[in-house]
Design a protein around this motif. Structure first.
Motif, PDB file in Angstrom:
ATOM      1  N   TYR A 323       0.832  -1.204   0.000  1.00  0.00           N
ATOM      2  CA  TYR A 323       0.000   0.000   0.000  1.00  0.00           C
ATOM      3  C   TYR A 323       0.870   1.258   0.000  1.00  0.00           C
ATOM      4  O   TYR A 323       0.606   2.216  -0.741  1.00  0.00           O
ATOM      5  N   HIS A 326       2.623   2.094  -3.303  1.00  0.00           N
ATOM      6  CA  HIS A 326       1.708   2.536  -4.358  1.00  0.00           C
ATOM      7  C   HIS A 326       0.947   3.806  -3.985  1.00  0.00           C
ATOM      8  O   HIS A 326       0.015   4.203  -4.685  1.00  0.00           O
ATOM      9  N   HIS A 328      -1.073   4.359  -1.436  1.00  0.00           N
ATOM     10  CA  HIS A 328      -2.353   4.164  -0.753  1.00  0.00           C
ATOM     11  C   HIS A 328      -2.123   4.256   0.760  1.00  0.00           C
ATOM     12  O   HIS A 328      -2.214   3.262   1.488  1.00  0.00           O
ATOM     13  N   SER A 329      -1.842   5.457   1.205  1.00  0.00           N
ATOM     14  CA  SER A 329      -1.411   5.649   2.593  1.00  0.00           C
ATOM     15  C   SER A 329      -2.516   5.359   3.594  1.00  0.00           C
ATOM     16  O   SER A 329      -2.274   4.751   4.651  1.00  0.00           O
ATOM     17  N   ARG A 330      -3.729   5.805   3.299  1.00  0.00           N
ATOM     18  CA  ARG A 330      -4.832   5.575   4.238  1.00  0.00           C
ATOM     19  C   ARG A 330      -5.122   4.088   4.387  1.00  0.00           C
ATOM     20  O   ARG A 330      -5.435   3.607   5.481  1.00  0.00           O
ATOM     21  N   GLU A 331      -5.014   3.336   3.281  1.00  0.00           N
ATOM     22  CA  GLU A 331      -5.218   1.886   3.350  1.00  0.00           C
ATOM     23  C   GLU A 331      -4.140   1.225   4.201  1.00  0.00           C
ATOM     24  O   GLU A 331      -4.414   0.278   4.944  1.00  0.00           O
ATOM     25  N   SER A 361       2.460  10.620   1.513  1.00  0.00           N
ATOM     26  CA  SER A 361       1.238  11.430   1.426  1.00  0.00           C
ATOM     27  C   SER A 361       1.279  12.670   2.307  1.00  0.00           C
ATOM     28  O   SER A 361       0.267  13.365   2.441  1.00  0.00           O
ATOM     29  N   THR A 619      -1.663   8.712  -9.285  1.00  0.00           N
ATOM     30  CA  THR A 619      -2.094   8.318  -7.938  1.00  0.00           C
ATOM     31  C   THR A 619      -1.298   9.015  -6.851  1.00  0.00           C
ATOM     32  O   THR A 619      -1.737   9.057  -5.695  1.00  0.00           O
TER      33      THR A 619
END
Length: 624
Positions: A323, A326, A328-331, A361, A619
């Motif tokens: 995560y 890629h 997708h920090s909150r994930e 992020s 992204t």
């Protein structure tokens, strides 16, 4: 030597007058003390069962003394079974087992245990005692020499036991396959891959451990292509791979970034015999492979397929890192909360993942809280990697002075600043145009002999961005005088089952004319949508010649890789590019526009993270 021995369970304890074990208040220290000198299998079994009932059987000291007690009583099968059931066994555990077999003349079994230890996923290295216990089991002079060489490599040969055993003689001239495999594993661990391969090729009959040892050497020392070729050859030979073989092959695919080979291996696991199953170890390797080659969706699917009962902290760590890489920090942070809710305890690797997620992020407050919680809530001492993530986070967020203060404060801790951290700070100085601090840091590194190519290049970039070409020349002169060369940028694009590499201005490809024609087309499309080349990023003094600077930007390696991908794949096909350095802002902007104009999804991995360009956006949110 049996590997399927049945160990005692609590219910199997038989209490007899005078010989029973009172386990009601049994502690780990008490159990370990009772096992000292135990040489009776019955007594060892009673103590083992009592330790299980008291919940102290997983204590390292208890487990080790149980193993020795079983060996002393002649039940080597139980000793080995216990060794293999011990979580994270140390070299001491293996050394004890090797000595127990070697001293009883079970030489092949002893060397097999040595091979198992060297191939352990825990990264175990032998001690002088390990090699001393192994040497009597060698059935040929060559094996002994290999172990002696390994002792020298690990700086153990000066210890009396290893040095004395290194001079043994009387070994038979024709070593057994197990002896050769032990030597092969030693060579592979040392990085002497050609010597290891020579032994491997000379074996008329190769067992599974031998194949795995050779593949492990290739994957650990940066030769993944050979590892993958060896895996395919093993399949053709009729040797059935086990989960170690598959994990090694997946590691090779992750290094190469080959999508088709990765999917084939996943299919192999799903359709394999019972020998290879989708367990935590194989699943984690699949997750790691998928996210490192740009397929986060596939990584998430594997993670879900594992199920809550199978996922261990290593699998969670892999998913969190995926995560983070890629963007997708909150994930990633949500996954951290989920693993805690399931009762799993985070490790230092877990925190590297979530801190990286914060860094990608700009989640400064969350990063500060996580770093503080490591020691306060989880008792984990932050390492240089954790501080490095925090310095990177603060620097990217524009808090360069705060990041510098954090690095300065580390001089009083055990986690001393490393070159990666200084480079991160210099990069932040360049990004936020803090030339004064950048020069101060660079001067400190040069004066203390800590400067590397990255230091000089970043300082040069800071001056070049400000147009101070005189200082750029001075820095480059210093770089040449130090004998340091800049790492050249290189981008690779995957087309079918081939990976094609480009450097800036590359014209060596047979389709160079088509590539450059497509490049001009992309450039024209970008201009039509308002793109203005970022000529200020060109780090060469070209006498303010904007045309020359624009041309220098146009032939960056990632743009060449993009052009080749566009002419080599059908419309609508995703293009995957990997670069060894960070992308410049101009290339990032062009890749965004190209994704919009061509309708292609472009997956780009730089040194730090993945960028997914779709319909004109990325992204990363332009934060990288």
């Amino acid at each position: 030597m049996s590997t399927t021995a049945v160990l005692p369970s609590p219910a199997s304890t038989r209490h007899t007058s005078g010989g029973s074990v009172q386990h009601g208040a049994l502690t780990a220290d008490r159990a370990a003390a009772l096992l000292v000198g135990c040489a009776s299998v019955r007594r060892a079994s009673e103590l083992h069962a009592a330790a299980v009932r008291a919940g102290v059987d997983q204590d390292k000291a208890v487990a080790f003394r149980l193993q020795r007690a079983y060996a002393a009583s002649g039940r080597l099968d139980l000793a080995v079974a216990l060794l293999r059931r011990t979580p994270d066994p140390t070299a001491v555990f293996y050394t004890s087992a090797i000595h127990a077999h070697s001293s009883r003349g079970l030489h092949h079994a002893a060397l097999a245990l040595l091979s198992e230890m060297l191939l352990s996923p825990h990264g175990l290295l032998p001690t002088a005692h390990t090699l001393s216990a192994s040497l009597p089991a060698c059935s040929g002079l060559a094996v002994g020499r290999a172990l002696h060489g390994y002792a020298v490599k690990l700086a153990l040969s000066g210890e009396p036991q290893a040095a004395a055993r290194a001079l043994f003689d009387g070994m038979r001239p024709d070593p057994h396959v197990v002896s050769v495999t032990a030597m092969l594993a030693c060579y592979a661990k040392m990085g002497l891959l050609d010597d290891a391969r020579s032994l491997f090729d000379g074996l008329p009959s190769k067992d599974l451990i031998c194949w795995n040892a050779m593949m492990d050497g290739y994957t650990q020392h940066g030769r993944p292509s050979e590892a993958l070729r060896l895996f395919r050859r093993m399949l053709r030979s009729g040797v059935e791979p086990d989960e170690v073989s598959v994990v090694l092959a997946l590691s090779a695919v992750a290094q190469l970034g080959m999508a088709e080979s990765g999917r084939w291996l996943h299919s192999f696991v799903n359709n394999s015999s019972r020998r290879v199953r989708l367990n935590a170890r194989v699943g984690t390797a699949l997750i790691d492979m998928y996210y490192k080659r740009g397929s986060l969706e596939d990584a998430v699917a594997v993670f879900r397929d594992l199920g809550g009962d199978v996922r261990d902290i290593v699998a969670w760590n892999a998913m969190i890192n995926g995560y983070a890489m890629h963007g997708h920090s909150r994930e990633a942070l949500a996954a951290f909360g989920q693993l805690r809710a399931q009762g799993l305890w985070p490790t230092d690797i877990t925190f590297i993942g979530v801190l990286n997620a914060c860094s990608h992020s700009g989640l400064v407050d969350e990063g500060r809280e996580l770093l503080a919680s490591m020691e306060e809530e989880y008792g984990i001492q932050p390492k240089v990697e954790h501080y490095g993530c925090m310095v990177d986070l603060l620097g990217r967020a524009g808090r360069v002075e705060e990041a510098f203060d954090l690095v300065q404060s580390m001089k009083t801790t055990t986690a001393k600043p490393d070159t990666v951290m200084w480079a991160s700070l210099l990069s932040a100085c360049r990004l936020h145009k803090n030339m004064a601090l950048g020069q101060q840091i660079a001067d400190y590194l040069v004066a203390n002999g800590l400067a590397n190519s990255g230091t000089y290049v970043l300082l040069s970039n800071i001056y070049a961005a400000a147009g101070n070409w005189r200082e750029v020349g001075r820095v480059r002169s210093m770089m040449r005088a130090s004998g340091i060369q800049k790492e050249p940028g290189c981008s690779a694009v995957e087309v079918g089952r081939r990976v094609v590499e480009f450097v800036a201005g590359d014209r060596s490809h047979p389709r160079a004319a088509e590539i450059y024609a497509k490049l001009e087309e992309v450039k024209g499309m970008a201009r039509a949508r308002g793109h203005v080349p970022r000529t200020e990023l060109v780090l060469h003094d070209l006498d303010d010649d904007d045309a020359a600077k624009e041309q220098a930007l146009a032939v960056h390696s990632e743009k060449l890789a993009l052009a080749f991908g566009l002419i080599s794949t059908p419309p609508g096909t995703a293009i995957k590019i990997v670069k060894n350095l960070r992308a410049c802002a101009d290339c990032h902007a062009v890749l965004k526009l190209a994704s919009e104009v061509t309708g292609r999804r472009i997956v780009f991995r730089d040194r730090n993270r993945f960028h997914h360009f779709v319909d004109g956006s990325c992204t990363c949110g332009d934060y990288w």
